[in-house]
Write an enzyme that holds these catalytic residues in place. Sequence first.
Site, PDB file in Angstrom:
ATOM      1  N   GLU A  48       0.832  -1.208   0.000  1.00  0.00           N
ATOM      2  CA  GLU A  48       0.000   0.000   0.000  1.00  0.00           C
ATOM      3  C   GLU A  48       0.865   1.256   0.000  1.00  0.00           C
ATOM      4  O   GLU A  48       0.576   2.236  -0.702  1.00  0.00           O
ATOM      5  CB  GLU A  48      -0.906   0.022   1.242  1.00  0.00           C
ATOM      6  CG  GLU A  48      -1.878  -1.150   1.351  1.00  0.00           C
ATOM      7  CD  GLU A  48      -1.286  -2.337   2.111  1.00  0.00           C
ATOM      8  OE1 GLU A  48      -0.070  -2.603   1.953  1.00  0.00           O
ATOM      9  OE2 GLU A  48      -2.025  -3.000   2.854  1.00  0.00           O
ATOM     10  N   SER A 160      18.561 -42.136  -7.536  1.00  0.00           N
ATOM     11  CA  SER A 160      17.265 -41.453  -7.590  1.00  0.00           C
ATOM     12  C   SER A 160      17.252 -40.359  -8.646  1.00  0.00           C
ATOM     13  O   SER A 160      16.233 -39.772  -8.937  1.00  0.00           O
ATOM     14  CB  SER A 160      16.937 -40.848  -6.232  1.00  0.00           C
ATOM     15  OG  SER A 160      17.892 -39.865  -5.913  1.00  0.00           O
ATOM     16  N   TRP A 162      17.148 -38.393 -12.130  1.00  0.00           N
ATOM     17  CA  TRP A 162      16.522 -38.583 -13.429  1.00  0.00           C
ATOM     18  C   TRP A 162      15.256 -39.446 -13.386  1.00  0.00           C
ATOM     19  O   TRP A 162      14.891 -40.045 -14.351  1.00  0.00           O
ATOM     20  CB  TRP A 162      17.507 -39.141 -14.464  1.00  0.00           C
ATOM     21  CG  TRP A 162      18.847 -38.521 -14.366  1.00  0.00           C
ATOM     22  CD1 TRP A 162      20.034 -39.169 -14.234  1.00  0.00           C
ATOM     23  CD2 TRP A 162      19.157 -37.112 -14.361  1.00  0.00           C
ATOM     24  NE1 TRP A 162      21.057 -38.266 -14.150  1.00  0.00           N
ATOM     25  CE2 TRP A 162      20.551 -36.996 -14.221  1.00  0.00           C
ATOM     26  CE3 TRP A 162      18.414 -35.937 -14.457  1.00  0.00           C
ATOM     27  CZ2 TRP A 162      21.212 -35.766 -14.192  1.00  0.00           C
ATOM     28  CZ3 TRP A 162      19.062 -34.719 -14.406  1.00  0.00           C
ATOM     29  CH2 TRP A 162      20.443 -34.651 -14.282  1.00  0.00           C
TER      30      TRP A 162
END
Lengths: 349, 349
Positions: A48, A160, A162
């Site tokens: 604001e 883990s 790809w």
Amino acid sequence: MYLDKAFELVKWTDGQTGSNPAVGCIVVKDNRIVGIGAHLTEGEAHAEVNALNMAGRHAIGATLYCTLEPCSHFGKTPPCTQKIIDSGIKRVVYAVQDKSLHSGIDAMKAHGIVVDQLYISEIDDYYQPFFKAKLRKLPYTILKMGVTLDGKTADDDDVSKWITNEASRNHAHCVRYTSDAILVGYNTYKHDQPTLDSRNYRDKWIRKVVISNGLFEINDKDNNDYDKSRLIVVTTTDQSIDGVTIIVLTDLHPETILEALYLHKINRIIIEGGMQTMRAFVSARTFDEIHQYIAPKILGGSSKHQFLTTDQPSQMSEITDLSLVSVKTFDQDVLLIYRKDDVDVYRHH
Amino acid sequence: MYLDKAFELVKWTDGQTGSNPAVGCIVVKDNRIVGIGAHLTEGEAHAEVNALNMAGRHAIGATLYCTLEPCSHFGKTPPCTQKIIDSGIKRVVYAVQDKSLHSGIDAMKAHGIVVDQLYISEIDDYYQPFFKAKLRKLPYTILKMGVTLDGKTADDDDVSKWITNEASRNHAHCVRYTSDAILVGYNTYKHDQPTLDSRNYRDKWIRKVVISNGLFEINDKDNNDYDKSRLIVVTTTDQSIDGVTIIVLTDLHPETILEALYLHKINRIIIEGGMQTMRAFVSARTFDEIHQYIAPKILGGSSKHQFLTTDQPSQMSEITDLSLVSVKTFDQDVLLIYRKDDVDVYRHH
């Protein structure tokens, strides 16, 4: 229409406002936009104020549109309601009420300002994690995993990488950017040496939380001032590492961990693995959302990296009810986002 | 535009034409539809014949729109191309070439008919399973499963009911209706006593195939003439049950099973469980599509009913590549449909 533009500003700045919510503001007079503002940095001007500064004398008699109800309290900056009153604004339109603060609406009305709420559910959805964290004093918690079609997060050789594609990973980096911390277990930290950053979207100093039962040993990769400053080690073993934040707890129950992290200004956190850590958070029901990226692959093999295998036998009656809130595709990958139905309060231990 | 209408007729009649493909046909003259036809029942009139019969003398000088190239052979009915030539049709527009038959296009052209292909990929997609089955002499094979978010198809007490919701089950019945057979293992047959029909969509006499290593014992539920006529037992053990089709094979390799079923006029089949059967088809790579309904639930427990756990350790390099072809939601459930990339030819054993 103007609130949509204000919300657009929120999306641009989501993730860069620290423990404050992102807010967008548009000041309009005679059908012309005379002020545009967003909250950009925690501790600096609110949306604001930025919009009213831009509007200057044009604010007199203008309407201020704001995604969130203007604040009425002295925090790091003076209250926005006073600035609005002083500026000569005639009408304020806001989308979402700020349930975490005392309302400044009466003060504005007392000064003859017309105040209207124009509820927009998309904007309300956006602020839910912020409200939840603040009212509950626990971070909004996302469990994120990349799985194959048969629910594996890694193969039996612990590889883990790809599983998910590049588009999925890029999206995951966007989600990281809007969070304050990424949490992993110590095994994952040591084995995968994950960077846990948001560089594919926009880089950001984001907390890297590691849960460690015993003595924590820093990765070579993190052995520099910048990465040390990101690290928070949550442990039951008293220890200290120069430049690293260590939180020593009496137990490592997920809720105990989250309570402690909230006190370290973590309002939103992503749990990224490994499976042991993930299972602890699921079993304790201490999470708000599950983000599951599903890759078009089948791994077979054992259930070593299966989400979710537990020690207790399962029974149909023990099902956790979740709501599907979003389905997205990234090339051949699918992202399913679920929200826990009793998301307002974690079950207390 | 007219081909879209013809394809609409295909959707209405999909699943009721036995080993023939569903076909739709629209005859148009002076911008008015003068004939509408579909192939309704195997052995009865083809779509073109029904449409031309409706058109009568209005067919003279008209254009015939057809989803599939008109047939030119004497099968159970005379060739459509001759009927088209005799009717006075001036132009034929078809969407998809029928790769399984000799073309009748030259014959029509020789009689002065203009023949155009207007390729529409959605219609081509629809006919792929039909062509694949016919050219390969193996049924088009769908692996269907309902899983929780953690990939369980049943709880540790073997309860599998009510994993997916009613909307999902209704959709699964539509898919069953478009198939010729539903296959389950003997354990599932005995334990779950599944009805394996399509009553939630439209009921249909559909084959119920049970793979049984040893002696097959009929369920009480199936001990009636109608259900017996639906049953095909595929086994290595010579046996006979009055009213039940028994196929005795030397081995129960998935491809051997599918070859035998194709000879029993099964062009499209759904494998519905249990997990042991599912794993055999995945491991042998003898499937064309995977339909995975994902429910917003977490079961935990063991990997007993996990899709897919195999005896061999998994390695990232052994991933099967699949293409995501469809994502649908049914209330809170999600259906992911994958197609195997090497869908044209199964790997031979």
